[in-house]
Design a protein around this motif. Structure first.
Motif, PDB file in Angstrom:
ATOM      1  N   SER A 146       5.747-142.887 -23.988  1.00  0.00           N
ATOM      2  CA  SER A 146       5.372-143.626 -25.164  1.00  0.00           C
ATOM      3  C   SER A 146       3.734-143.367 -25.450  1.00  0.00           C
ATOM      4  O   SER A 146       3.098-143.155 -24.336  1.00  0.00           O
ATOM      5  CB  SER A 146       5.603-145.192 -25.101  1.00  0.00           C
ATOM      6  OG  SER A 146       6.928-145.297 -24.987  1.00  0.00           O
ATOM      7  N   HIS A 147       3.383-143.435 -26.538  1.00  0.00           N
ATOM      8  CA  HIS A 147       1.972-143.201 -26.706  1.00  0.00           C
ATOM      9  C   HIS A 147       1.636-143.578 -28.281  1.00  0.00           C
ATOM     10  O   HIS A 147       2.390-143.808 -28.864  1.00  0.00           O
ATOM     11  CB  HIS A 147       1.699-141.507 -26.742  1.00  0.00           C
ATOM     12  CG  HIS A 147       2.842-140.848 -27.596  1.00  0.00           C
ATOM     13  ND1 HIS A 147       3.966-140.553 -27.245  1.00  0.00           N
ATOM     14  CD2 HIS A 147       2.466-140.219 -28.724  1.00  0.00           C
ATOM     15  CE1 HIS A 147       4.567-139.698 -28.348  1.00  0.00           C
ATOM     16  NE2 HIS A 147       3.720-139.653 -29.332  1.00  0.00           N
ATOM     17  N   SER A 148       0.529-143.473 -28.498  1.00  0.00           N
ATOM     18  CA  SER A 148      -0.089-144.002 -29.844  1.00  0.00           C
ATOM     19  C   SER A 148      -0.726-142.726 -30.688  1.00  0.00           C
ATOM     20  O   SER A 148      -1.183-141.808 -30.168  1.00  0.00           O
ATOM     21  CB  SER A 148      -1.241-144.920 -29.603  1.00  0.00           C
ATOM     22  OG  SER A 148      -0.788-146.058 -29.034  1.00  0.00           O
ATOM     23  N   HIS A 149      -0.562-143.135 -31.895  1.00  0.00           N
ATOM     24  CA  HIS A 149      -1.359-141.923 -32.968  1.00  0.00           C
ATOM     25  C   HIS A 149      -2.418-142.772 -33.498  1.00  0.00           C
ATOM     26  O   HIS A 149      -1.783-143.599 -34.560  1.00  0.00           O
ATOM     27  CB  HIS A 149      -0.262-141.421 -33.939  1.00  0.00           C
ATOM     28  CG  HIS A 149       0.909-140.421 -33.072  1.00  0.00           C
ATOM     29  ND1 HIS A 149       0.700-139.168 -33.186  1.00  0.00           N
ATOM     30  CD2 HIS A 149       1.776-140.739 -32.472  1.00  0.00           C
ATOM     31  CE1 HIS A 149       1.872-138.499 -32.539  1.00  0.00           C
ATOM     32  NE2 HIS A 149       2.492-139.557 -32.212  1.00  0.00           N
ATOM     33  N   ASN A 150      -3.561-142.677 -33.609  1.00  0.00           N
ATOM     34  CA  ASN A 150      -4.685-143.343 -34.364  1.00  0.00           C
ATOM     35  C   ASN A 150      -5.443-142.275 -35.342  1.00  0.00           C
ATOM     36  O   ASN A 150      -5.977-141.488 -34.954  1.00  0.00           O
ATOM     37  CB  ASN A 150      -5.731-143.908 -33.155  1.00  0.00           C
ATOM     38  CG  ASN A 150      -5.108-144.799 -32.268  1.00  0.00           C
ATOM     39  OD1 ASN A 150      -4.114-145.769 -32.693  1.00  0.00           O
ATOM     40  ND2 ASN A 150      -5.175-144.552 -31.043  1.00  0.00           N
ATOM     41  N   VAL A 151      -4.977-142.341 -36.428  1.00  0.00           N
ATOM     42  CA  VAL A 151      -5.342-141.540 -37.574  1.00  0.00           C
ATOM     43  C   VAL A 151      -6.417-142.028 -38.237  1.00  0.00           C
ATOM     44  O   VAL A 151      -6.227-143.190 -38.753  1.00  0.00           O
ATOM     45  CB  VAL A 151      -4.152-140.911 -38.210  1.00  0.00           C
ATOM     46  CG1 VAL A 151      -4.598-139.955 -39.407  1.00  0.00           C
ATOM     47  CG2 VAL A 151      -2.889-140.416 -37.558  1.00  0.00           C
ATOM     48  N   PHE A 152      -7.521-141.134 -38.421  1.00  0.00           N
ATOM     49  CA  PHE A 152      -8.528-141.478 -39.201  1.00  0.00           C
ATOM     50  C   PHE A 152      -9.027-140.689 -40.257  1.00  0.00           C
ATOM     51  O   PHE A 152      -8.663-139.274 -40.433  1.00  0.00           O
ATOM     52  CB  PHE A 152      -9.870-141.470 -38.357  1.00  0.00           C
ATOM     53  CG  PHE A 152     -10.170-142.767 -37.296  1.00  0.00           C
ATOM     54  CD1 PHE A 152     -10.783-143.717 -37.533  1.00  0.00           C
ATOM     55  CD2 PHE A 152      -9.481-142.444 -35.963  1.00  0.00           C
ATOM     56  CE1 PHE A 152     -11.120-144.687 -36.383  1.00  0.00           C
ATOM     57  CE2 PHE A 152      -9.416-143.738 -35.209  1.00  0.00           C
ATOM     58  CZ  PHE A 152     -10.387-144.518 -35.217  1.00  0.00           C
ATOM     59  N   TRP A 153      -9.317-141.185 -41.511  1.00  0.00           N
ATOM     60  CA  TRP A 153      -9.760-140.366 -42.739  1.00  0.00           C
ATOM     61  C   TRP A 153     -11.232-140.985 -43.007  1.00  0.00           C
ATOM     62  O   TRP A 153     -11.672-141.949 -42.900  1.00  0.00           O
ATOM     63  CB  TRP A 153      -8.783-140.834 -43.900  1.00  0.00           C
ATOM     64  CG  TRP A 153      -7.504-140.550 -43.701  1.00  0.00           C
ATOM     65  CD1 TRP A 153      -6.829-139.358 -44.705  1.00  0.00           C
ATOM     66  CD2 TRP A 153      -6.269-141.115 -43.273  1.00  0.00           C
ATOM     67  NE1 TRP A 153      -5.756-139.319 -44.462  1.00  0.00           N
ATOM     68  CE2 TRP A 153      -5.273-140.247 -43.704  1.00  0.00           C
ATOM     69  CE3 TRP A 153      -6.302-142.268 -42.549  1.00  0.00           C
ATOM     70  CZ2 TRP A 153      -4.062-140.468 -42.957  1.00  0.00           C
ATOM     71  CZ3 TRP A 153      -5.036-142.491 -41.965  1.00  0.00           C
ATOM     72  CH2 TRP A 153      -3.884-141.699 -42.256  1.00  0.00           C
TER      73      TRP A 153
END
Length: 438
Positions: A246-253
């Motif tokens: 399992s892992h995270s996706h931290n998306v920034f704009w």
């Protein structure tokens, strides 16, 4: 599902800059219009025809913008303007908009990737087949610093239009007429491959002035990740033998607003609180207060809280200041890093600050490499908005094979940009501030 970024041979065609001119086209309720070459009018955006997108939707709204492609951030949109029916000139919304990072930490602590600045996101632009750009046009892009300079051109940028369903519906008081309109959107998107993942970066421009920014992750589960023996993974396949990590996706704009053509804007935060019913009242009461954000801020979304960027130079026909409201999407905030602990950051513009983490530029000693370090108390006169959307990916059987797209993102919605609904039918155009039977 560890992303096997370093072991893949990257011999596919990479991406680059080239022509894009999207036409004004009619869109029917049956589906998107076919983009056709646009005849003549002078561009609103300050760019050559090769890097211009201009689309008049069937409902009468026109979106205009420029684009270019960067080796880390991928697609960058600039000089974005919106011209709904009834407005004599385009209304400038954003000076620039782009992805600012995709941070991917793994639950077992073994690894953390910066997909934009450290894993080749920009170089991973891939060719799209016509079927995945229905009714639109796929244009060739050339990526700077392509892995394979001999194959540096990729058909990787899709622009198309799409129906989204009801824009509004209202039954007339007489009961014998229904006012309804089907909404239309302009879509601009790319697909970037990073190891086993394929990221769809989608920009959706609605005919009512709303902008939706989304990243969809798809592709494949990495077989090298079926090793989560620490109990953090999820069993896939027969029995409980293989576990995906399992892992995270931290998306920034990163959004650089330019409302009404000016970089000067105000930031306001609104909070609403509920009080128990007063004596004799039928229901609880709710009060909304505004806080003017004059200094840099690391903000957290809460129930009944929202922010807006307010124009310093433009008003609508009702003499109300134009603004855009931030509309957060679903998110799972990752608390493992300082820069992921907040949902939104408002910082004073600094050309050196381009990526929310692992910022590549040298901004000087002690400046810091992530957005949390840039909230230093400066007065906001030219605010830049950084939006963080998190997703905790615990793989499931249905993620194979291929993996269904999981989306994360947010929107910005017009607030007082026009005096009325920009798609108001002519019969109701006189009902501004009052309602008459129809």
């Amino acid at each position: 599902m560890r992303v096997n970024r370093n072991s893949r041979a990257r011999s596919r065609a990479a991406a680059g800059l080239s022509v894009l001119a999207l036409a004004a086209g009619a869109t029917t309720a049956a589906g998107p219009a076919v983009a056709q070459p646009k005849a003549a009018p002078a561009p609103a955006a300050d760019c050559s025809a090769a890097y211009r997108i201009e689309q008049k939707l069937a409902t009468g709204t026109t979106w205009r913008m420029c684009w270019h492609y960067e080796s880390e951030a991928g697609l960058v949109l600039e000089d974005i303007s919106y011209q709904p029916p009834g407005e004599a000139a385009p209304i400038k919304v954003l000076s620039s908009a782009k992805l600012a990072q995709i941070d991917v930490p793994y639950d077992d602590g073994s690894v953390e990737y910066s997909d934009l600045t450290g894993a080749g996101f920009g170089q991973g632009l891939v060719d799209m087949v016509p079927a995945e750009c229905p009714g639109g046009a796929i244009k060739t892009v050339k990526v700077p610093d392509a892995w394979d300079p001999q194959h540096a051109n990729v058909k990787g940028l899709c622009t198309t239009t799409r129906s989204r369903g009801h824009a509004y519906r209202m039954e007339a008081d007489t009961g014998n007429k229904v006012f309804q309109k089907q909404g239309k959107d302009l879509l601009v998107y790319t697909v970037n491959k990073v190891g086993w993942y394929e990221y769809i970066t989608e920009w959706r421009f609605q005919d009512d002035g709303t902008l939706n920014m989304n990243v969809g992750a798809t592709g494949s589960l990495s077989p090298g990740d079926y090793d989560a023996g620490d109990g953090r993974g999820w069993p896939l396949g027969k029995g409980a033998k293989d576990y995906a990590t399992s892992h995270s996706h931290n998306v920034f704009w990163r959004l650089n607003f330019g409302l009404d053509g000016s970089s000067k804007a105000k930031v306001e935060q609104y909070d609403s609180t509920v009080s128990p019913p007063a004596s004799g009242a039928e229901a609880p009461s709710k009060k909304t207060t505004v806080t003017k954000i004059t200094k840099e801020l690391a903000g957290d979304a809460k129930n009944s809280r929202w922010w807006r960027l307010v124009s310093n130079s433009g008003k609508n026909k009702d003499n109300h200041a134009r603004s855009y409201e931030l509309v957060p999407g679903a998110t799972t905030k990752y608390l493992g890093r300082a820069f992921t602990k907040h949902d939104v950051y408002f910082t004073e513009y600094n050309k050196c600050e381009q990526f929310a983490s692992d910022n590549l530029r040298n901004c000087g000693a002690g400046h810091g490499k992530s957005v949390d370090k840039w909230v230093g108390g400066q007065t906001l006169t030219h605010p830049v908005v950084w939006v963080n959307s998190g997703f905790h990916h615990i793989a499931r059987d249905e993620d194979q094979q291929p993996m269904p797209v999981h989306w994360q993102g947010f929107a910005i919605a017009p607030r007082d940009v026009t005096a009325m609904n920009p798609l108001t039918p002519p019969e109701l155009a006189d009902q501004n501030g009052h309602v008459e039977p129809r």
